[in-house]
Design a protein around this motif. Sequence first.
Motif, mmCIF file in Angstrom:
data_model
loop_
_atom_site.group_PDB
_atom_site.id
_atom_site.type_symbol
_atom_site.label_atom_id
_atom_site.label_comp_id
_atom_site.label_asym_id
_atom_site.label_seq_id
_atom_site.Cartn_x
_atom_site.Cartn_y
_atom_site.Cartn_z
ATOM 1 N N PHE A 1 0.826 -1.198 0.000
ATOM 2 C CA PHE A 1 0.000 0.000 0.000
ATOM 3 C C PHE A 1 0.867 1.257 0.000
ATOM 4 O O PHE A 1 2.022 1.230 0.438
ATOM 5 N N LYS A 2 0.300 2.335 -0.476
ATOM 6 C CA LYS A 2 1.017 3.609 -0.568
ATOM 7 C C LYS A 2 1.062 4.262 0.817
ATOM 8 O O LYS A 2 0.235 5.084 1.176
ATOM 9 N N ARG A 3 2.065 3.905 1.580
ATOM 10 C CA ARG A 3 2.137 4.329 2.976
ATOM 11 C C ARG A 3 2.384 5.826 3.146
ATOM 12 O O ARG A 3 2.031 6.401 4.174
ATOM 13 N N GLU A 4 3.007 6.463 2.188
ATOM 14 C CA GLU A 4 3.310 7.885 2.342
ATOM 15 C C GLU A 4 2.092 8.777 2.135
ATOM 16 O O GLU A 4 2.145 9.980 2.375
ATOM 17 N N SER A 5 0.985 8.203 1.678
ATOM 18 C CA SER A 5 -0.226 8.989 1.452
ATOM 19 C C SER A 5 -0.914 9.313 2.777
ATOM 20 O O SER A 5 -0.921 8.487 3.697
ATOM 21 N N PRO A 6 -1.511 10.502 2.896
ATOM 22 C CA PRO A 6 -2.274 10.824 4.118
ATOM 23 C C PRO A 6 -3.517 9.963 4.284
ATOM 24 O O PRO A 6 -4.088 9.912 5.370
ATOM 25 N N LEU A 7 -3.941 9.293 3.214
ATOM 26 C CA LEU A 7 -5.113 8.425 3.296
ATOM 27 C C LEU A 7 -4.765 7.036 3.820
ATOM 28 O O LEU A 7 -5.661 6.236 4.084
ATOM 29 N N PHE A 8 -3.475 6.751 3.939
ATOM 30 C CA PHE A 8 -3.081 5.451 4.478
ATOM 31 C C PHE A 8 -3.207 5.467 5.995
ATOM 32 O O PHE A 8 -2.867 6.443 6.651
ATOM 33 N N THR A 9 -3.700 4.372 6.535
ATOM 34 C CA THR A 9 -3.813 4.245 7.981
ATOM 35 C C THR A 9 -3.327 2.878 8.413
ATOM 36 O O THR A 9 -3.564 1.871 7.730
ATOM 37 N N GLN A 10 -2.641 2.836 9.531
ATOM 38 C CA GLN A 10 -2.116 1.591 10.068
ATOM 39 C C GLN A 10 -3.223 0.671 10.526
ATOM 40 O O GLN A 10 -3.013 -0.542 10.698
ATOM 41 N N GLU A 11 -4.426 1.226 10.694
ATOM 42 C CA GLU A 11 -5.556 0.410 11.136
ATOM 43 C C GLU A 11 -5.925 -0.635 10.090
ATOM 44 O O GLU A 11 -6.492 -1.676 10.404
ATOM 45 N N ILE A 12 -5.606 -0.367 8.822
ATOM 46 C CA ILE A 12 -5.901 -1.311 7.750
ATOM 47 C C ILE A 12 -4.775 -2.317 7.594
ATOM 48 O O ILE A 12 -4.994 -3.525 7.490
ATOM 49 N N ASP A 13 -3.544 -1.845 7.575
ATOM 50 C CA ASP A 13 -2.385 -2.710 7.362
ATOM 51 C C ASP A 13 -1.821 -3.147 8.705
ATOM 52 O O ASP A 13 -1.019 -2.450 9.314
ATOM 53 N N SER A 14 -2.249 -4.318 9.177
ATOM 54 C CA SER A 14 -1.819 -4.790 10.498
ATOM 55 C C SER A 14 -0.420 -5.386 10.468
ATOM 56 O O SER A 14 0.262 -5.411 11.479
ATOM 57 N N GLY A 15 0.004 -5.900 9.301
ATOM 58 C CA GLY A 15 1.315 -6.504 9.181
ATOM 59 C C GLY A 15 1.360 -7.969 9.540
ATOM 60 O O GLY A 15 2.395 -8.620 9.381
ATOM 61 N N GLU A 16 0.261 -8.544 10.015
ATOM 62 C CA GLU A 16 0.230 -9.963 10.350
ATOM 63 C C GLU A 16 0.184 -10.802 9.080
ATOM 64 O O GLU A 16 -0.412 -10.399 8.079
ATOM 65 N N ALA A 17 0.793 -11.988 9.132
ATOM 66 C CA ALA A 17 0.906 -12.831 7.944
ATOM 67 C C ALA A 17 -0.468 -13.231 7.410
ATOM 68 O O ALA A 17 -0.708 -13.202 6.198
#
Length: 361
Positions: free
Chosen positions: A322-338
């Motif tokens: 995902f485009k992490r540098e965007s202000p629309l990106f939120t860590q709530e969506i990308d948990s990082g779990e496998a």
Amino acid sequence: MAEGLSRRRVGTPRETDEGGPALESSPSSPALHRMQSADETKTDKVPLLTLMEETLLLGLKDQEGYLSFWNDSLSYVLRGCMLMELAFRRRIRISKDAFTGMTGISERPIEVISARPTGEVLLDEALKVLKGSETRRTVASWMDLLSGETWNIAKAGYQLKQVRERLAKGLVDKGVLRTEKRNFLFFDMATHPVQDPRAKDEVIMRLFDTLNLPRAAATPTRASGTSSPGGGISSSTYTRYTVGQGIGGQANRLKLAPLANPRFYKNEETSRFALLRRVCLVAAACAGSVLENPLIHMDMETRDRAVTRAEDLMDVYGRWPFKRESPLFTQEIDSGEAGDLMVEEVVASVMYVLRKMDKLL
């Protein structure tokens, strides 16, 4: 005895993106305790309405009970919604091999990881088609085959037929729609007007939250006593000052705000992919040309900015990673779990196809 003893290996503290040390895994860390508690409350419970049904409701005319005859993109988008829904239910994933790092997410095939029935007839039928195929195909290829977009007669058996009508009948069984007969000059056609308006209202409010629009504007006919001759309220009622004044009052902010006393989305905040599902709904509505329907009573500038925000969301989450540098990106969506990454990869791949499709249109 000394040779039989081994020293316990202790890892060094991880570093965060900012360069500082990560939280230590000590029981006395209150921040870590809050993170673990929040993660433990997340479940894979699916909502009562599928992503396909939500998209169909947005395009359905409330009183008439049918979709626009000129919408030729919705059927294709619904096939993409099926793949995302199967991913949310952990039935499929993007396959991994030795060349995974050398190919883009859109060029990698998908595979079935569980053939367990979902309880939804269309999803189970699509899952059976994917499982029975001996050829590994990408998301775009499966969307083409499931929608019948192929000149190869030998592959015609992959097509899922009468998807719109079957989705509508499923919503009738759930008490959201009802079935009526309507005469269209030379033939009679079954239509499905809205039986329970609360279902569509909740879908639209979730859509407006993601687009950062006020919830009061989601159901103008029921929120206001004055209505226009066309059935909705005048467009001057919700003018451009409503843009960016959504649930958080901040533009570009993407967050999950639970609905008040919902009927179809109870405990949505405890769902692991609640916010990502809302983003998928926005993308499907935009690519399926049904996003304008709930915005029809808004002024032109508000509609333009809402569509722009939808396209921005597709640009952020329609790529992998995902485009992490965007202000629309939120860590709530990308948990990082496998386990969650498998779902997010399929969603990113489908949204990539929808984003390219929207540009072609």
